[in-house]
Write a protein that holds these residues in place. Structure first.
Motif, PDB file in Angstrom:
ATOM      1  N   GLU A  98       0.734  -1.075   0.014  1.00 33.94           N
ATOM      2  CA  GLU A  98      -0.092   0.199  -0.012  1.00 33.94           C
ATOM      3  C   GLU A  98       0.940   1.118  -0.116  1.00 33.94           C
ATOM      4  O   GLU A  98       1.912   1.163   0.458  1.00 33.94           O
ATOM      5  N   GLY A  99       0.384   2.293  -0.695  1.00 39.18           N
ATOM      6  CA  GLY A  99       1.079   3.407  -0.434  1.00 39.18           C
ATOM      7  C   GLY A  99       0.132   4.771  -0.949  1.00 39.18           C
ATOM      8  O   GLY A  99      -1.104   4.572  -0.956  1.00 39.18           O
ATOM      9  N   GLY A 145       9.233   5.187   1.164  1.00 39.06           N
ATOM     10  CA  GLY A 145      10.466   6.064   0.865  1.00 39.06           C
ATOM     11  C   GLY A 145      10.689   6.112  -0.586  1.00 39.06           C
ATOM     12  O   GLY A 145      11.457   6.972  -0.769  1.00 39.06           O
ATOM     13  N   ALA A 146      10.064   5.142  -1.653  1.00 32.26           N
ATOM     14  CA  ALA A 146      10.293   5.021  -3.123  1.00 32.26           C
ATOM     15  C   ALA A 146       9.081   5.482  -3.714  1.00 32.26           C
ATOM     16  O   ALA A 146       8.036   5.137  -3.250  1.00 32.26           O
ATOM     17  N   LEU A 147       9.481   6.004  -4.889  1.00 32.99           N
ATOM     18  CA  LEU A 147       8.352   6.179  -5.792  1.00 32.99           C
ATOM     19  C   LEU A 147       8.165   4.983  -6.796  1.00 32.99           C
ATOM     20  O   LEU A 147       9.119   4.956  -7.285  1.00 32.99           O
ATOM     21  N   ILE A 148       6.725   4.635  -6.784  1.00 30.38           N
ATOM     22  CA  ILE A 148       6.641   3.356  -7.912  1.00 30.38           C
ATOM     23  C   ILE A 148       5.667   4.065  -9.008  1.00 30.38           C
ATOM     24  O   ILE A 148       4.652   4.762  -8.696  1.00 30.38           O
ATOM     25  N   GLN A 149       5.966   4.123 -10.056  1.00 32.34           N
ATOM     26  CA  GLN A 149       5.094   4.627 -11.460  1.00 32.34           C
ATOM     27  C   GLN A 149       4.090   3.455 -11.569  1.00 32.34           C
ATOM     28  O   GLN A 149       4.421   2.366 -12.129  1.00 32.34           O
ATOM     29  N   VAL A 200      -3.581   3.814  -1.768  1.00 27.62           N
ATOM     30  CA  VAL A 200      -3.944   2.715  -2.693  1.00 27.62           C
ATOM     31  C   VAL A 200      -3.341   1.607  -2.307  1.00 27.62           C
ATOM     32  O   VAL A 200      -2.255   1.521  -1.681  1.00 27.62           O
ATOM     33  N   VAL A 201      -3.914   0.658  -2.784  1.00 27.62           N
ATOM     34  CA  VAL A 201      -3.329  -0.782  -3.115  1.00 27.62           C
ATOM     35  C   VAL A 201      -2.585  -1.019  -4.560  1.00 27.62           C
ATOM     36  O   VAL A 201      -3.540  -0.751  -5.290  1.00 27.62           O
ATOM     37  N   ASN A 211       8.402  -3.734 -10.651  1.00 29.84           N
ATOM     38  CA  ASN A 211       9.667  -2.770 -10.446  1.00 29.84           C
ATOM     39  C   ASN A 211       9.358  -1.315 -10.257  1.00 29.84           C
ATOM     40  O   ASN A 211       7.966  -1.236 -10.197  1.00 29.84           O
ATOM     41  N   ASP A 212      10.131  -0.341 -10.297  1.00 31.68           N
ATOM     42  CA  ASP A 212       9.623   0.915  -9.909  1.00 31.68           C
ATOM     43  C   ASP A 212       9.005   1.518 -10.883  1.00 31.68           C
ATOM     44  O   ASP A 212       8.325   2.731 -10.816  1.00 31.68           O
ATOM     45  N   LEU A 213       9.128   1.003 -12.184  1.00 31.96           N
ATOM     46  CA  LEU A 213       8.473   1.622 -13.478  1.00 31.96           C
ATOM     47  C   LEU A 213       7.211   0.869 -14.174  1.00 31.96           C
ATOM     48  O   LEU A 213       6.697   1.601 -14.708  1.00 31.96           O
ATOM     49  N   GLU A 214       6.767  -0.220 -13.632  1.00 37.35           N
ATOM     50  CA  GLU A 214       5.685  -1.068 -13.910  1.00 37.35           C
ATOM     51  C   GLU A 214       4.616  -1.669 -12.885  1.00 37.35           C
ATOM     52  O   GLU A 214       4.722  -2.686 -12.714  1.00 37.35           O
ATOM     53  N   GLY A 215       4.235  -0.449 -12.162  1.00 35.13           N
ATOM     54  CA  GLY A 215       3.134  -0.889 -11.378  1.00 35.13           C
ATOM     55  C   GLY A 215       1.722  -0.614 -11.850  1.00 35.13           C
ATOM     56  O   GLY A 215       1.582   0.286 -12.851  1.00 35.13           O
ATOM     57  N   TYR A 216       0.687  -1.375 -10.917  1.00 35.69           N
ATOM     58  CA  TYR A 216      -0.715  -1.096 -11.246  1.00 35.69           C
ATOM     59  C   TYR A 216      -1.563  -0.860 -10.107  1.00 35.69           C
ATOM     60  O   TYR A 216      -1.378  -1.414  -8.938  1.00 35.69           O
ATOM     61  N   ILE A 217      -2.267   0.238 -10.075  1.00 35.40           N
ATOM     62  CA  ILE A 217      -3.295   0.574  -8.729  1.00 35.40           C
ATOM     63  C   ILE A 217      -4.405  -0.498  -8.963  1.00 35.40           C
ATOM     64  O   ILE A 217      -5.322  -0.654  -9.909  1.00 35.40           O
TER      65      ILE A 217
END
Length: 293
Positions: free
Chosen positions: A3-4, A20-24, A44-45, A50-56
């Motif tokens: 979650e973030g 502390g990290a940003l996930i796109q 959000v969940v 990786n840091d560039l390929e996330g899905y909400i």
């Protein structure tokens, strides 16, 4: 699932702060189907390889949300208005205050550019500040150039999500640059032809300042009371809400009703005329609004 918090939305991407990290991330199609648009400020969940390929995957329940600017879960709204350049506008400030009050967000009025005022202007602004304080608001008089009042503003952003909002060109980005040296947000001068500022903020983004998060939002100069009904408006003016307890009739709109506590307070000088006149103007605007089906 991790979650973030969404701290930036740009070009269809949502940037989620997690440990502390940003996930796109992108939003899943289920949001479009359910007409849910993720907002900056949302808890959000998500899932990410990786840091560039996330899905909400899920947006948690919001405690509040604003449409313009699009942001959620705000603890306070810092309404930034300049004393001059552009001139201080009570009617525009009152529009902001009504929308903030309606969304159950605590407002803080911050009047900037006090270093540019002459003695008469300074006296006028100080009188307005007193009247808004009497209404129940906290008012700070500041200058980004001389940093007057900044020491009083800083504690207000600690451990909160704050939205900086106000007309273009009033100095929101300049204030943030002073609150967090090295931030270097872009600022622009006032257009001498139009008498208002150029938009320097193009998207909503939460910026870390101390232990708080502050949203620098695009400036805008028109606000509509889309969701506010006539019976709601009194409660968006704290001093009117207090005085309405003296009204003879329940549900009094303070227009032509007899034995109205609000009108009596206006006549006695306990409520400034301009605040009451703005209330009447906003009330008529809500009445004239086209009904929604």
């Amino acid at each position: 699932m991790p979650e973030g918090k969404i701290v930036k939305a740009l070009s269809g991407f949502y940037y989620v702060l997690h440990n502390g990290a940003l996930i796109q991330c992108r939003g899943r199609g289920v949001f479009r189907k359910n007409k849910i648009t993720p907002l900056v400020g949302d808890e959000v969940v998500f899932q990410a390889e990786n840091d560039l390929e996330g899905y909400i995957l899920e947006v948690k329940k919001r405690k509040n949300e604003l449409v313009r600017p699009p942001i959620s879960n705000v603890d306070q709204a810092i309404l930034v208005f300049s004393a001059v350049e552009p001139d201080f506008s009570t009617v525009l400030l009152d529009r902001f205050l009504v929308l903030v009050e309606f969304n159950h967000i605590k407002p803080l009025i911050c009047i900037t550019k006090m270093d540019l005022t002459n003695e008469l202007q300074k006296q006028t602004i100080s009188e307005y500040a007193k009247q808004y304080r009497d209404a129940g608001y906290e008012v700070l008089l500041t200058s980004s150039e001389t940093e007057v009042g900044i020491e009083r503003l800083s504690p207000h952003v600690e451990n909160k999500i704050s939205v900086f909002a106000g007309q273009s060109g009033v100095g929101k980005s300049s204030l943030l640059n002073v609150l967090r040296p090295g931030l270097e947000l872009k600022t622009n001068d006032i257009s001498s032809h139009l008498g208002r500022g150029k938009h320097t903020t193009r998207h909503v983004e939460l910026i870390e300042i101390g232990n708080g998060l502050v949203a620098d939002t695009p400036g805008f100069s028109s606000l509509e009371f889309t969701d506010i009904e006539t019976e709601d408006l009194t409660f968006c003016f704290p001093e009117l809400a207090r005085m309405s307890e003296n009204c003879k009739f329940r549900g009094c709109l303070h227009v032509s009703e007899p034995k109205c506590g609000v009108k009596a307070a206006v006549e006695a000088g306990e409520i400034p005329n301009y605040r009451y006149e703005h209330y009447l103007d906003f009330l008529q605007e809500i009445k004239d609004r086209k009904p929604r089906y």
